[in-house]
Scaffold this active site. Sequence first.
Site: not given
Lengths: 147, 399
Positions: A33, A35, A58, A102
């Site tokens: 994915c 992360d 990211c 995130c």
Amino acid sequence: MYSDKVMDHFKNPRNVGEIENPSGVGEVGNPVCGDIMNIYLKIENNVITDAKFKTFGCGAAIASSSMATELIRGKTLEEAWDISNKAVAEALEGLPPVKMHCSVLAEEGIHKAINDYRKKQGLEPWVEKNPHSHDHEEDGEGLTCQH
Amino acid sequence: MGEKRIIYMDHSATTYVRQEVVDAMAPYHTENFGNPSSIYRIARASKKAIDTARAQVAQALGADADEIYFTSGGSESDNWAIKGIASANIRKGSHIITSQIEHHAVIHTCQYLEKEGFTVTYLPVDRYGLVDPADLEKAITDKTILISIMYANNEIGTIEPIAELGAIARNHKIPFHTDAVQAVGNVPIDVNAQNIDLLSLSAHKFYGPKGVGVLYIRKGTKIDNLIHGGGQERRRRAGTENIAGIVGLGKAIELATADIEGHNKKIQAMRDRLQKGIIATIPSTHLNGHPEKRLPGNINISFEFIEGESMLLWLDDEGICASTGSACTSGSLEPSHVLLATGLPVEISHGSLRLTLGNINTDADVDFVLEVLPKVVTRLRDMSPLYKKSGKDGGCNVQ
């Protein structure tokens, strides 16, 4: 696209690294994915005395890890458990909608690390109040990588 | 911050407009603004300017001027070629062949047509991004009405065997379209020698203005209109002409194709030095695209254990403009469909970096990127949980 606060925590991330003999570790995300977040906690007398992270991801993932570890330092486990992904995003002065994921990862990482500690202590793991629909590891298909 | 030098290495995204092109366009914004469809003198000047530009494009492609149609850019040209051929040939068949690594302007158009009842074959590519002509031959049926394969890939720079693919299409009497948006100015194009029936191009990829492009349509090709309305472009593409843009496109393509060899030599020398330097100084990298059959300015490298967007943010902080195939910059769930089609694992695709060099770059730019990039990669790897786990040179083998 990112707030100044996000860029500050991305460029000068707080609490990067690992803790030797951590009281609890939370590993969330999936490299597929894009992360992965590892949260390390040092817990003394029910208080988080140190929190560190290692993250593959990211700008928003790194900033969320940095901010989340800042927010939980010095907090009791109950207080830290109640810090939501929204609180992390707000502390960062907002995240773009596609990056809210995130902050969810950060919340999940903290919860996993706290429960890792509780299990090691022989305690019942706490139950997620609002389980997020896209937990990377359990989800075989569908909304796995919600960037 | 404001005084920081900008090192632009994203020429495949867009280019600056050359001064000669700006100068050529200027009068058509001010004194020669007439609508070419009108009959007074200033309008005749506009009409003449469009004719000149059309001749410049025809010359660059080895085509006739009356086979050149101006559009709003690459996306419109791709949409027109595919939808226009599809609807004009529906009685003959409803099968289209394209590749898995096309630009979204082609892929999404094909997906739209699938919803409308067409069948589309997306040809696979090898690890370098090359389409195998034998695969094309095999995919053709008596219902195939269009073959569309890009000339050069925008992400990995791989140049497809266009003449060979075009010859196969020609043998089967199937129209052959190529999206040549990245190729113009980098590869010599000859629509006759290369068996091309339709070709899309866009001015802002070769130092011309944005918002203007061309669809080349070989004489005798059966194609419907996409934009309906007035009788512009010989009744094929309605809308008052973007005269200044068209003039700019004409001038830009003339300049870009005047000395392709000389241009490529200069750019490729810088590209090769940068590419070698990156691979020599940074471990655990993976070069994407074909080692030789690629655009002269293109570098696409994946760095294991890190994610592309965070790399771009750090490079931007140093004034370096680049791009990535990571999902995190696209707003979608998946990383680059191009990298995945070459068989690159998903997790490594997230760590891809594209640097595309162009006329603006210098040897000093190359030196600067070689100084900055290793530091950025090290910094991000130091905070990546994948890096430590992998050991020194293991793959991205977590989970």
